[in-house]
Design a protein around this motif. Structure first.
Motif, PDB file in Angstrom:
ATOM      1  N   VAL A  81      24.704 -31.688   7.410  1.00 34.17           N
ATOM      2  CA  VAL A  81      22.861 -31.171   7.811  1.00 34.17           C
ATOM      3  C   VAL A  81      21.899 -32.375   7.562  1.00 34.17           C
ATOM      4  O   VAL A  81      20.799 -33.562   7.889  1.00 34.17           O
ATOM      5  N   ILE A  82      21.932 -32.543   5.726  1.00 37.15           N
ATOM      6  CA  ILE A  82      20.708 -33.036   5.089  1.00 37.15           C
ATOM      7  C   ILE A  82      21.082 -34.076   5.335  1.00 37.15           C
ATOM      8  O   ILE A  82      20.359 -36.253   6.337  1.00 37.15           O
ATOM      9  N   ASP A  83      22.610 -34.888   5.324  1.00 37.02           N
ATOM     10  CA  ASP A  83      23.672 -36.337   5.270  1.00 37.02           C
ATOM     11  C   ASP A  83      22.744 -36.532   7.187  1.00 37.02           C
ATOM     12  O   ASP A  83      23.205 -37.524   7.334  1.00 37.02           O
ATOM     13  N   THR A  84      23.193 -35.953   8.031  1.00 35.75           N
ATOM     14  CA  THR A  84      22.767 -36.550   9.441  1.00 35.75           C
ATOM     15  C   THR A  84      21.491 -36.378   9.422  1.00 35.75           C
ATOM     16  O   THR A  84      21.230 -37.322  10.397  1.00 35.75           O
ATOM     17  N   ALA A  85      20.199 -36.108   8.928  1.00 34.97           N
ATOM     18  CA  ALA A  85      18.851 -35.685   8.812  1.00 34.97           C
ATOM     19  C   ALA A  85      18.426 -37.471   8.980  1.00 34.97           C
ATOM     20  O   ALA A  85      17.622 -38.261   9.555  1.00 34.97           O
ATOM     21  N   LEU A  86      19.291 -37.799   7.377  1.00 35.80           N
ATOM     22  CA  LEU A  86      18.910 -38.962   6.994  1.00 35.80           C
ATOM     23  C   LEU A  86      19.213 -39.851   7.992  1.00 35.80           C
ATOM     24  O   LEU A  86      18.550 -41.479   8.066  1.00 35.80           O
ATOM     25  N   LYS A  87      20.889 -39.528   8.658  1.00 33.93           N
ATOM     26  CA  LYS A  87      21.316 -41.052   9.300  1.00 33.93           C
ATOM     27  C   LYS A  87      20.564 -41.134  10.283  1.00 33.93           C
ATOM     28  O   LYS A  87      19.859 -42.040  11.353  1.00 33.93           O
ATOM     29  N   SER A  88      19.997 -39.940  11.289  1.00 31.71           N
ATOM     30  CA  SER A  88      19.253 -40.028  12.811  1.00 31.71           C
ATOM     31  C   SER A  88      17.657 -40.468  11.919  1.00 31.71           C
ATOM     32  O   SER A  88      16.850 -41.377  12.937  1.00 31.71           O
ATOM     33  N   TYR A  89      17.294 -40.004  10.796  1.00 28.15           N
ATOM     34  CA  TYR A  89      15.572 -41.236  10.227  1.00 28.15           C
ATOM     35  C   TYR A  89      16.003 -41.832  10.308  1.00 28.15           C
ATOM     36  O   TYR A  89      14.529 -43.015  10.993  1.00 28.15           O
ATOM     37  N   ALA A  90      16.862 -42.311   9.530  1.00 28.40           N
ATOM     38  CA  ALA A  90      16.750 -44.221   9.768  1.00 28.40           C
ATOM     39  C   ALA A  90      17.279 -44.985  10.535  1.00 28.40           C
ATOM     40  O   ALA A  90      16.265 -46.573  10.865  1.00 28.40           O
ATOM     41  N   ARG A  91      17.921 -44.434  11.869  1.00 23.96           N
ATOM     42  CA  ARG A  91      18.569 -45.099  12.490  1.00 23.96           C
ATOM     43  C   ARG A  91      16.712 -45.248  13.912  1.00 23.96           C
ATOM     44  O   ARG A  91      16.633 -46.089  14.061  1.00 23.96           O
ATOM     45  N   GLY A  92      15.567 -44.243  13.680  1.00 20.37           N
ATOM     46  CA  GLY A  92      14.949 -44.331  14.243  1.00 20.37           C
ATOM     47  C   GLY A  92      13.728 -45.419  13.608  1.00 20.37           C
ATOM     48  O   GLY A  92      12.681 -45.219  14.761  1.00 20.37           O
ATOM     49  N   GLY A  93      13.999 -45.750  13.071  1.00 22.27           N
ATOM     50  CA  GLY A  93      13.251 -46.881  12.110  1.00 22.27           C
ATOM     51  C   GLY A  93      11.697 -46.170  11.512  1.00 22.27           C
ATOM     52  O   GLY A  93      11.140 -46.299  11.357  1.00 22.27           O
ATOM     53  N   ARG A  94      11.968 -44.966  11.181  1.00 22.54           N
ATOM     54  CA  ARG A  94      10.944 -43.878  10.742  1.00 22.54           C
ATOM     55  C   ARG A  94      10.373 -44.431   9.396  1.00 22.54           C
ATOM     56  O   ARG A  94      10.893 -45.251   8.215  1.00 22.54           O
ATOM     57  N   LEU A  95       9.429 -44.097   8.822  1.00 24.59           N
ATOM     58  CA  LEU A  95       8.703 -44.697   7.609  1.00 24.59           C
ATOM     59  C   LEU A  95       8.201 -43.222   6.781  1.00 24.59           C
ATOM     60  O   LEU A  95       7.310 -42.713   7.866  1.00 24.59           O
ATOM     61  N   PRO A  96       8.000 -43.006   5.922  1.00 25.16           N
ATOM     62  CA  PRO A  96       8.768 -43.833   5.041  1.00 25.16           C
ATOM     63  C   PRO A  96      10.138 -44.107   5.147  1.00 25.16           C
ATOM     64  O   PRO A  96      10.774 -42.853   4.830  1.00 25.16           O
ATOM     65  N   VAL A  97      10.787 -45.174   4.029  1.00 26.84           N
ATOM     66  CA  VAL A  97      12.154 -45.162   3.398  1.00 26.84           C
ATOM     67  C   VAL A  97      12.629 -43.958   2.659  1.00 26.84           C
ATOM     68  O   VAL A  97      11.759 -43.837   1.557  1.00 26.84           O
ATOM     69  N   LEU A  98      13.701 -43.270   3.236  1.00 29.35           N
ATOM     70  CA  LEU A  98      14.284 -42.505   2.647  1.00 29.35           C
ATOM     71  C   LEU A  98      15.347 -42.727   2.282  1.00 29.35           C
ATOM     72  O   LEU A  98      15.818 -42.472   0.584  1.00 29.35           O
TER      73      LEU A  98
END
Length: 141
Positions: A49-66
């Protein structure tokens, strides 16, 4: 098909559905503008779930970069106590639907940190060191 066989097949299907039930979770990332929402299976592992959240976060171009290393993050149930979820337990084990994702706190070791600070007991103050560390040199034109 007899009614007894139909009932047994229905019970097996219900058990299978219960094991694979899906639900919507909300993960708030500390420092981010808004939560991430996605559907998980009850028996999905917290690490996944953490992995999926990080991928979803990155796909959305969110900041700060994690970054993408799930091992550097902890997931907390927003409604429960202060203990982080075990990465090897299932996401549905606590019954929560709202979570908080935080970066793990790292403590510098002697090789990473400032070894000159350790052992300087009594010489200078931590406030002076902090001010010196945070001072910015501004050049005039």
């Amino acid at each position: 098909m007899s009614s007894q066989k139909r009932q047994k097949k229905k019970n097996n299907t219900d058990n299978q559905t219960a094991k694979n039930s899906r639900f919507l979770i909300t993960i708030t990332v500390l420092g981010s503008a808004g939560p991430i929402r996605f559907v998980v299976k009850e028996d999905d592992l917290v690490a996944g779930v953490i992995d999926t959240a990080l991928k979803s976060y990155a796909r959305g171009g969110r900041l700060p970069v994690l970054g993408s290393d799930a091992n550097k993050f902890l997931l907390y149930c927003a409604n429960a106590g202060s203990d982080a979820l075990n990465p090897l337990e299932s996401i549905g084990s606590r019954g929560g639907r709202n979570f908080v994702l935080c970066k793990k706190q790292t403590h510098p070791t002697m090789t990473e940190g400032r070894p000159e600070i350790i052992g300087r007991k009594g010489s200078g103050s931590w406030k002076a060191w902090l001010n010196k560390s945070l001072s910015f040199k501004i050049s005039s034109h």
